[in-house]
Design a protein around this motif. Structure first.
Motif: not given
Lengths: 355, 430, 346
Positions: A252-270
């Motif tokens: 996954e690749r994202d802006d940091v705020f967005d990533l923490f607020e709503s991660p879209e990849h199961p791995y990131t969420a984990a």
């Protein structure tokens, strides 16, 4: 922020002007007795001027090798860049000769490594080692060199630098050593600083100091920073954008705020779930895939709670945009014909703290 | 890989019992409450048969050794009627019915083999998993495997051969016979055992490796030499391990002035080359294999003691030692159960590289004529052929080839052992 | 971080030096004492002979022994003899060699140059070549050259040097006739029998020295090669080398400055300690095989001829050299490695 384009745009003309480093489809393999290790298997990312990109992943994700590949720091043999390109300020570094590459090392691209204990040569004083960096990358002579060394040491927060010029590395604490390493990195006024887990081996209190120092330094010198880490807490503090890697691929690749607020990849969420304070204590069940023989389909499939038939077929799914163009995920459920509903409860908006 | 890989930490309590409610051995799912302490205690008082055998044999052999050594060096051998039933005294040595003359060296050799079997082979057989792991690592080095085969062959032939063959006999008429694949000018040997074709005497299978200047068969000499080399290597290292481990562990564990004294002594001992020490001993007491091996064993352990000490010092700081001490384990118990096994890997590696130098030493001393004149050894045969290099080159060459390859084999094996056993070399990439 | 006072550092440095010197002295003294004790127990061939002939001619062997000892000055209490022994050694009176009919020191003095003739070149060659090849092997790990060098190292360590010497002698001497089979001492000497520089370096002399040097070198070079490869390898893979590379330091400088310099510390210590050992034992055998009248041959003949004083004399020399070597090794290690701070425990 200026207009954004997808990270893997191949059209040079539409590439953003302030992209400093562009890594595309990088493939790095290591030939060992046990077989060929697929350390980095098709990774792409950009770094823009003045920004901090954090590359996150567990051990074995390929994050370190990706960074070492930029200036070809790993030993070759047994490591080889077998595909892709690394474009830095208009030049493809993968096709540069070693000599040419040396001009970039330290000068325009600097490295700070994880282990301050081993990073400094034990038989030379720190003054000597910083001096070496200054001599290599500046035209200064004579006493000007010494002054510059003192300045650099002062800049990284070493108190009374003059008295410490004659110190040997073993006489300094871990935090101090890391500051010296940063000083050496700054000697050439680089445009890009690659910091590979520079605080992992340090105490938490020192960690904060070094992170603050890096922040300062970045602002003052207007540098771009690639910060490799497995610690999402650190990512929250310093990143502008984040790249999540797993088993040699980008998840996954994202802006940091967005990533923490709503991660879209199961791995990131984990990963986020593993942060202290977010509740889960289980860790991520399962093991890393075999680096000699990566499985077909998505690398994370074996451990993914949202896995389906499609996940284990073919290649790693390409990075599909989610929401804004700047946010991409390598997951079949985000494909145009995929069903993001499968990810309900796994990813998506996370409540609460990012610290 | 563990079959329980998917268990969540914390363990689930699936207790398996058979109908009578007894614990089933090797169930992974027992909980602490299921352990029957009284049964274990009762068990621990009984001595398992293997241990009994071990102590029994040890006692027999050690007493035999002390006995024999004492009689050998005592001014006169008293008349003990009971002993007369068991053995006959032949020229200062006891001769037992089946095995023939037993010398202190034989006792020592038997002791060495006892230790090898009980302290090395038995544990290896018991912990099959680790043994297989070591073996797999070792197997990666093909040269080492080949070397191991060579060494096994040498050991086998050296042990079995002398039981069936007589020591090489002096036979002047059969001097200078060439090996079976060679021929030599017929003027060289006194008389040719084989055929003489075109003025050249050809070798025969009667003396496959030819004979020496005294007519001794070289193949038999080589086989006896195998036995000697094996004895020197094994017994010598056995003694070295014994002393080095004792000293090293003691020094590491006691710290303080005991450590200081021991290490200072080791410093001095290491400075004085063992080779010269043996020269001195030969000078004063005459050469004998027993002397040689004992000197090596008693004075060549310095280097290994240092290794043992440094390893033990590292391990001593580890938490498991601390934990063990906290539960009340005594010094000896801690040393035996925790320090010794962890140190053994380095010791084994060091010893496997010590054995070839011992064998080389013995050969060199025999070559110089300072060894044991009563035993046939590779070095001795090589020396005997020196004067006849231009006429009978095989006398010096053939035993030397065996010596060379045996030492080479030990070195390869030692190197592979180091790679297989050294936990530091098991490195992963992170 | 508090800087230790500079003068305290100096005291510690000098203190270490002194303590090492003292230790060398102690070791020497211990060895001398042991020697003395051994000598007391050594059956003296001459005395035995005297007693024997006295007994044969019907005299009193005990009396004869007493007289002989008194004549020799071998009387007095054990302690008196001991102190006399020690003072003799220190003053250079190492006894009389019956076998050579000259003072032990003289016999040694004539023998040592011969040993040096092949020993010194051997030492130099093995050191230089051994370390270079070892370093190269470490830098190019797993290359073909590395494997070849490793194989060569194994062979070199394993081959029994006396056997190797014989084989070479047969091949190059008898078969090919490139080198003389018998060692000719006259080649290096002038008419009066003294060694001359011209003689030592003459072609004839060099020719006969080739094989001994080769034999001695193959053993020691192999050892040195393996150790220096192992040591250098630790540094080659070190983190600070990676840092240096990232800094943009040239490969050449990395090898010279960042690898060689730190690696030279353990290598220097290795050189002195182990190498000397190998050379001494090896030279013994080499001299006997080739017939070189050096220290080894002298010692060997002393043993065969039961010449007690000479035996001990020839064993002293390598032992003392070993002590000095160890001393140099300790000191160089301490001074070269800045991590060692003379008594500060980590």
């Amino acid at each position: 922020m200026s207009t954004q384009t997808t990270p893997d745009a191949t059209d040079a003309a539409s590439r953003n002007d302030d992209v400093l480093l562009s890594v595309e489809d990088l493939v790095v393999q290591f030939d060992t007795d046990g077989g060929t290790v697929h350390a980095v298997d098709g990774v792409s990312f950009d770094v823009r001027e003045g920004e901090t990109l954090c590359i996150v992943g567990e051990s074995g994700s390929g994050k370190t090798i990706s960074c070492e590949a930029i200036t070809r720091l790993f030993r070759s043999p047994p490591g080889f860049i077998r595909g892709g390109s690394v474009e830095f300020d208009g030049t493809d570094l993968t096709s540069c000769s070693d000599d040419r590459l040396k001009e970039y090392r330290g000068n325009r691209i600097a490295h700070v490594f994880q282990n301050p204990q081993g990073a400094l040569n034990p038989v030379y004083t720190i003054g000597n080692q910083v001096r070496e960096a200054v001599e290599l990358h500046t035209d200064l002579e004579g006493s000007a060199i010494r002054d510059r060394v003192v300045d650099l040491l002062g800049e990284v927060g070493i108190p009374e630098p003059v008295t410490h010029l004659g110190d040997y590395p073993h006489e300094l604490s871990g935090g101090m050593k890391q500051r010296v390493v940063i000083a050496m990195a700054l000697a050439g006024e680089p445009d890009l600083l690659i910091a590979d887990e520079p605080t992992t081996a340090l105490d938490v209190t020192i960690q904060k100091q070094i992170l603050d120092l890096l922040n300062d330094v970045q602002e003052r010198h207007d540098m771009s920073v690639i910060f490799v880490t497995h610690d999402l807490g650190v990512v929250a503090q310093i990143a502008d954008r984040v790249l999540v890697m797993y088993a040699g691929k980008v998840m996954e690749r994202d802006d940091v705020f967005d990533l923490f607020e709503s991660p879209e990849h199961p791995y990131t969420a984990a990963l986020l779930d593993c942060l202290p304070g977010s509740g889960g204590l289980e860790g991520i069940p399962g093991d890393l895939p075999d680096p000699f023989n990566p499985p077909a389909g998505c690398r994370f499939a074996e451990r993914c709670p949202a896995v389906t038939e499609e996940c284990i077929e073919g290649d790693q799914p390409p990075e599909y945009p989610v929401g804004s163009d700047d946010h991409t995920v390598s997951c079949v459920h985000h494909a145009p014909d995929g069903d993001p509903g499968e990810l309900d409860g796994v990813t998506g908006a996370i409540g609460g703290d990012e610290s | 890989m563990s079959a329980d890989g998917d268990d969540a930490p914390g363990g689930d309590s699936g207790v398996r019992t058979d109908g009578a409610g007894e614990d089933v051995v090797s169930s992974n799912r027992r909980t602490f409450e299921d352990i029957d302490w009284t049964a274990i205690e009762a068990d621990s008082r009984r001595v398992p048969p293997l241990t009994a055998l071990w102590w029994g044999l040890l006692t027999v052999l050690v007493s035999g050794l002390l006995f024999d050594a004492y009689w050998r060096f005592a001014p006169e051998i008293p008349d003990v009627p009971v002993l007369g039933l068991l053995a006959r005294e032949t020229g200062g040595a006891f001769s037992f019915p089946v095995v023939g003359v037993i010398t202190p060296l034989t006792w020592l050799y038997a002791l060495t083999l006892l230790f090898v079997v009980f302290k090395a082979i038995v544990p290896l057989v018991r912990d099959r998993r680790m043994t297989m792991y070591y073996w797999r690592e070792f197997r990666k080095n093909r040269l080492a495997v080949l070397s191991l085969v060579w060494l096994a062959v040498i050991f086998a032939i050296g042990t079995v051969g002398p039981l069936f063959l007589n020591t090489p006999k002096v036979a002047p008429l059969e001097a200078y016979q060439p090996p079976v694949f060679m021929s030599v000018d017929s003027g060289v040997p006194v008389s040719c055992v084989g055929e003489t074709i075109n003025g050249r005497c050809h070798g025969t299978w009667e003396h496959p490796f030819g004979t020496t200047a005294q007519g001794k068969d070289i193949l038999v000499s080589v086989i006896y030499g195998m036995k000697i080399s094996m004895q020197v290597g094994l017994i010598g290292s056995f003694l070295v391990i014994l002393v080095a481990s004792a000293v090293g562990l003691l020094a590491a564990y006691s710290r303080g002035w005991m450590d200081e004294i021991l290490m200072r002594y080791v410093d001095i001992q290491i400075t004085f080359p063992t080779f010269f020490l043996y020269l001195l001993v030969t000078f004063m007491f005459g050469g004998s294999l027993f002397n040689m091996i004992v000197i090596f064993g008693l004075f060549g352990w310095g280097g290994i003691a240092r290794i043992v000490r440094s390893e033990a010092l590292q391990r001593r700081e580890e938490e498991y030692v601390l934990a063990s001490e906290n539960t009340g384990a005594g010094t000896w118990s801690v040393i035996r159960r925790h320090l010794l096994p962890n140190v053994s890997n380095s010791v084994i590696t060091a010893v496997s590289l010590l054995i070839p130098s011992l064998i080389l030493f013995e050969a060199a001393l025999a070559f110089l004529g300072l060894g044991d004149p009563t035993i046939p050894s590779w070095g001795e045969v090589i020396a005997s052929g020196r004067r006849d290099l231009d006429r009978a080159v095989w006398i010096s060459t053939l035993p030397g080839i065996f010596l060379f390859f045996t030492i080479l084999a030990f070195n390869f094996v030692g190197d592979a052992l180091r790679d297989a056993l050294d936990p530091r070399n098991v490195g992963g990439e992170s | 971080m508090q800087q230790p006072q500079w003068w305290w550092c100096a005291v510690k440095k000098w203190g270490y030096l002194v303590s090492r010197l003292l230790w060398a002295g102690v070791a020497t003294w211990v060895i001398l004492t042991i020697t003395f004790v051994l000598m007391e127990f050594t059956p003296n061939a001459q005395y035995a002979q005297l007693q024997f002939s006295a007994a044969q001619s019907g005299g009193d062997p005990e009396q004869a022994l007493e007289t002989a000892k008194r004549l020799r000055g071998d009387t007095g209490t054990l302690w008196a003899q001991y102190t006399e022994f020690l003072s003799n050694i220190v003053s250079g009176n190492w006894g009389w060699s019956t076998y050579r009919s000259q003072p032990v020191t003289e016999a040694l003095a004539t023998a040592i140059p011969w040993s040096m003739m092949y020993g010194v070149p051997s030492l130099i060659i093995s050191t230089v070549l051994g370390m270079t090849i070892g370093l190269y092997s470490a830098l190019n790990q797993y290359s073909r050259e590395d494997y070849a060098a490793t194989l060569f190292a194994f062979m070199g360590i394993s081959i029994p040097n006396f056997w190797f010497a014989i084989i070479l002698l047969v091949f190059f001497g008898t078969v090919l006739n490139w080198v003389p089979i018998l060692f000719d001492t006259g080649v290096a000497q002038n008419a009066a029998g003294n060694l001359t520089l011209g003689g030592v370096f003459s072609l004839a002399n060099l020719r006969q020295l080739i094989l001994p040097v080769v034999v001695l070198t193959t053993g020691s070079i192999a050892s040195l090669m393996r150790y220096s490869r192992a040591e250098a390898l630790e540094y080659v893979e070190a983190d600070f080398v990676k840092t240096a590379r990232a800094k943009g330091v040239s490969d050449r400088m990395i090898v010279l400055k960042h690898i060689l310099r730190p690696a030279s510390i353990p290598l220097a210590t290795l050189l002195v300690g182990d190498l000397l050992g190998i050379i001494f034992v090896g030279s013994y055998l080499v001299e006997v095989v080739f017939g070189i009248p050096g220290l080894g041959t002298l010692s060997y003949n002393a043993i065969i001829n039961q010449d007690t004083a000479l035996v001990f004399g020839t064993i002293f020399v390598p032992t003392f050299i070993a002590i000095v070597g160890n001393l140099a090794q300790d000191l160089s290690y301490a001074y070269l490695d800045p991590r060692i701070s003379f008594g500060d425990d980590e």
